[in-house]
Design a protein around this motif. Structure first.
Motif, short mmCIF file in Angstrom:
data_model
loop_
_atom_site.label_atom_id
_atom_site.label_comp_id
_atom_site.label_asym_id
_atom_site.label_seq_id
_atom_site.Cartn_x
_atom_site.Cartn_y
_atom_site.Cartn_z
N GLY A 1 17.15 13.98 13.86
CA GLY A 1 15.89 13.48 14.37
C GLY A 1 15.25 12.56 13.35
N ARG A 2 14.30 11.77 13.80
CA ARG A 2 13.67 10.84 12.87
C ARG A 2 12.21 10.59 13.24
NH1 ARG A 2 12.14 5.85 15.84
NH2 ARG A 2 13.70 5.56 17.47
N GLY A 3 11.41 10.38 12.18
CA GLY A 3 10.06 9.89 12.38
C GLY A 3 8.95 10.92 12.31
N HIS B 1 2.66 -0.89 8.16
CA HIS B 1 2.28 0.36 7.52
C HIS B 1 0.77 0.55 7.50
CE1 HIS B 1 6.40 0.43 6.68
NE2 HIS B 1 6.42 0.38 5.36
N ALA B 2 0.03 -0.53 7.38
CA ALA B 2 -1.43 -0.42 7.39
C ALA B 2 -1.94 0.06 8.74
CB ALA B 2 -2.07 -1.77 7.03
N VAL B 3 -1.23 -0.30 9.80
CA VAL B 3 -1.59 0.15 11.15
C VAL B 3 -1.22 1.62 11.33
CG1 VAL B 3 -1.12 -0.18 13.61
CG2 VAL B 3 -1.37 -2.17 12.11
N ASP B 4 0.01 1.97 10.93
CA ASP B 4 0.51 3.33 11.17
C ASP B 4 -0.12 4.37 10.25
OD1 ASP B 4 2.18 2.43 13.18
OD2 ASP B 4 3.90 2.16 11.85
N GLN C 1 9.06 9.75 8.74
CA GLN C 1 8.87 8.35 9.08
C GLN C 1 9.03 7.45 7.86
OE1 GLN C 1 8.48 7.21 12.18
NE2 GLN C 1 8.32 5.07 11.58
N ASP C 2 8.63 7.93 6.67
CA ASP C 2 8.70 7.09 5.48
C ASP C 2 10.03 7.21 4.73
OD1 ASP C 2 8.55 9.54 4.16
OD2 ASP C 2 6.55 9.23 3.36
N LEU C 3 10.96 8.03 5.22
CA LEU C 3 12.31 8.21 4.65
C LEU C 3 12.29 8.97 3.33
CD1 LEU C 3 14.05 4.75 5.26
CD2 LEU C 3 13.83 6.68 6.82
N HIS C 4 11.15 9.46 2.89
CA HIS C 4 11.07 10.12 1.58
C HIS C 4 11.14 11.64 1.68
CE1 HIS C 4 9.91 6.72 -1.20
NE2 HIS C 4 9.89 6.14 -0.01
N VAL D 1 4.99 -11.90 0.62
CA VAL D 1 6.01 -12.01 1.65
C VAL D 1 5.98 -10.75 2.50
CG1 VAL D 1 7.47 -13.54 0.26
CG2 VAL D 1 7.85 -11.05 0.16
N LEU D 2 6.40 -10.88 3.76
CA LEU D 2 6.27 -9.79 4.72
C LEU D 2 7.62 -9.19 5.08
CD1 LEU D 2 3.69 -11.24 7.29
CD2 LEU D 2 3.29 -10.25 5.02
N GLY D 3 7.59 -7.91 5.37
CA GLY D 3 8.78 -7.21 5.83
C GLY D 3 8.39 -6.03 6.69
N SER D 4 9.39 -5.18 6.98
CA SER D 4 9.17 -4.04 7.86
C SER D 4 9.42 -2.70 7.18
CB SER D 4 10.07 -4.14 9.09
OG SER D 4 11.44 -4.06 8.70
N ASP D 5 10.34 -2.67 6.18
CA ASP D 5 10.86 -1.43 5.62
C ASP D 5 11.61 -0.65 6.70
OD1 ASP D 5 11.40 0.38 3.61
OD2 ASP D 5 9.46 1.40 3.71
N ALA D 6 12.18 -1.36 7.69
CA ALA D 6 12.93 -0.68 8.75
C ALA D 6 13.95 0.27 8.12
CB ALA D 6 13.64 -1.72 9.61
N PRO D 7 14.00 1.52 8.64
CA PRO D 7 13.46 2.01 9.90
C PRO D 7 12.06 2.61 9.83
CG PRO D 7 14.89 3.66 8.97
CD PRO D 7 14.93 2.50 8.02
N VAL D 8 11.35 2.46 8.72
CA VAL D 8 9.98 2.98 8.68
C VAL D 8 9.12 2.30 9.74
CG1 VAL D 8 7.96 3.36 7.22
CG2 VAL D 8 10.25 3.49 6.23
#
Length: 515
Positions: A114-116, A381-384, A145-148, A414-421
């Motif tokens: 499971g994830r998230g 991340h600021a939204v979530d 969700q943060d993979l940590h 610069v912008l990114g997603s940190d997918a799958p976060v």
């Protein structure tokens, strides 16, 4: 770092009647010639002898809007590809709800993944007994969700050697366990990852920085693999800068590989051009969701998070990387973590990247520009995480996710997603940077919004418009994002119609509307 075009594979595309976003008159129809991987000419009308001389493929853009291709500056591609196949529990509000969701969607796999899960606001922490009660004897592994953080059932704890009494592990132990629990054979992994790059191209992505914990040999292998969606070219549908983790630093330096170099052993010239060495990935602290981001202020429990790499040790890593020609990408989330990262860069006398920079002390904002350090941020991340931040960073959110303040201080952002976060979708990043909300509660700290031009530039490798001489990494949209924002608001920016994407002048995505 600018893209490098391999000139051994000449191509030519003539786009007729395109509109160029970001220009003084974005409604004006232009012809654009792409040749040998670059923008060769832009004119109101290129004469027919262009076709006779260069023999391009001619495509009628029919008023479509042409923009520089979009970048995702921070992804974990193998994890993102695997996450697309795991059970989503992100909506669950308690350990019991996670367990119920997993039990009703059990796919019968050897290990149920499971994830998230997001436990930062739960009334109690997760425990292995929650999973055992819903799925007795089942090996269950759930990644946060943060993979940590990883949360496992008793059967999974026994199988993978987890000794934590509650079945919850964090940081390095969690990442190692996830790599083992989610492992698939190389051929399956390659198929999933390449499919994910094709999906990214369909969203207008032309370049990613892949910070997956994996050897460079993985990308050298998959770069020559043909896959559905590759439009005849093997390897990824996007440019990839493959990151190096400390575990693989010795072998990378021994091979003489520097950031920006093509990986050895790739046969196809187009794939060789697309796949290159990225930065060295280092960790200073943890994450907000796991409450291990290193902060000057205390969390509600009284601690300040986790310092994983003090500035003196970081300096040593940075000096070694710089001497070997590797850029460094340093994970730092809390304000004390970011300060530590900047201190390390200053002591080592080199620039690089701070990944995330979710909280920055005001005195540290101008240090990014002064030290030549890029702020690689993930606006979704600021939204979530706004509720998490309001709770765990109470009284300190005025310096959280400070995008406008970083830009105002002269930082390269610069912008990114940190997918799958967050999803590998640059339009979601742009929309979240322009307006920090994805619901009806209104924007959170709107003083830190970027304007659309700033957000697109930060998502396009610093490019604002298509110009002659540029690398032909481009995206065609049905409508100008500025018009969409003005008419429908920021949320509509998340849903553009992407008609086509080109990398080095080659189609990586081509919708039916373009023929």
């Amino acid at each position: 770092m600018p893209a490098v075009v391999d000139d051994t594979t000449p191509t030519a595309v003539l786009l007729r009647r395109a509109r160029l976003a970001g220009t003084p008159d974005p409604r004006r129809l232009r012809d654009v010639l792409l040749r040998d991987g670059r923008v060769a000419a832009v004119a109101d009308h290129l004469p027919d002898d262009v076709a006779r001389t260069h023999r391009p493929e001619t495509v009628d853009a029919d008023g479509a809007v042409l923009l520089p291709g979009l970048h995702d500056e921070h992804v974990h591609l193998a994890q993102w590809a695997a996450t697309r196949r795991r059970i989503d529990v992100s909506a669950a509000g308690s350990p019991e709800e996670v367990a119920r969701t997993l039990s009703t969607k059990d796919d019968g796999a050897d290990v149920l993944l499971g994830r998230g899960f997001r436990d930062g606001l739960w009334s109690r922490p997760p425990h292995r007994h929650d999973l055992d009660a819903a799925m007795p004897g089942r090996a269950v592994v759930v990644v946060s969700q943060d993979l940590h953080t990883l949360w496992v059932s008793t059967a999974a704890a026994v199988r993978f050697g987890v000794t934590a009494p509650d079945g919850v592990v964090v940081e390095d132990e969690a990442m190692d366990l996830l790599a083992r629990a989610g492992a698939v054979d190389a051929a399956t992994n390659d198929e999933w990852v390449l499919e994910a790059t094709a999906a990214a191209a369909a969203r207008g992505v032309t370049s990613v920085v892949d910070l997956e914990l994996a050897p460079l040999a993985d990308w050298a292998r998959r770069a020559d693999v043909h896959h559905p969606g590759g439009l005849g070219v093997p390897g990824p549908s996007v440019r990839v800068r493959a990151g190096v983790w400390p575990e693989h630093l010795d072998s990378t330096l021994a091979a003489g590989l520097r950031s920006g170099d093509p990986l050895p052993g790739i046969v196809d010239p187009t794939a060789r051009d697309r796949v290159r060495v990225g930065p060295l990935k280092l960790f200073v602290d943890g994450s907000l969701g796991t409450r291990t981001a290193y902060c000057t202020h205390a969390y509600p429990g009284g601690d300040h998070g986790m310092l994983r790499l003090p500035a003196a040790e970081l300096e040593g890593w940075l000096r070694r990387a710089t001497a070997g020609g590797l850029e460094a990408a340093v994970h730092a989330i809390g304000d004390a973590g970011v300060r530590t990262a900047l201190d390390g860069f200053e002591a080592a006398g080199c620039g690089g990247r701070v990944e995330h920079a979710q909280q920055v002390l005001p005195a540290d904002l101008p240090r990014f520009a002064a030290l030549g350090v890029t702020a690689s941020v993930q606006p979704r991340h600021a939204v979530d995480d706004r509720d998490l931040a309001d709770h765990h960073w109470a009284g300190a959110t005025d310096r959280a996710f400070p995008y406008r303040a970083l830009v105002a201080a002269g930082a390269d952002v610069v912008l990114g997603s940190d997918a799958p976060v967050a999803p590998l979708d640059p339009w979601d990043a742009v929309a979240s940077a322009v307006h920090r909300s994805a619901d009806d509660r209104g924007a959170w700290h709107p003083e830190q919004h970027l304007d659309l031009r700033q957000a697109l530039r930060a998502c396009s490798g610093g490019r604002s418009a298509v110009e002659v001489g540029d690398v032909a990494d481009l995206v065609l949209l049905a409508e100008d994002p500025a018009a969409v924002l003005a008419r429908d608001g920021a949320d509509a920016l998340r849903r553009p119609e992407v008609l086509g994407t080109l990398v080095g002048g080659r189609w990586t995505h081509r919708g039916a509307a373009l023929g």
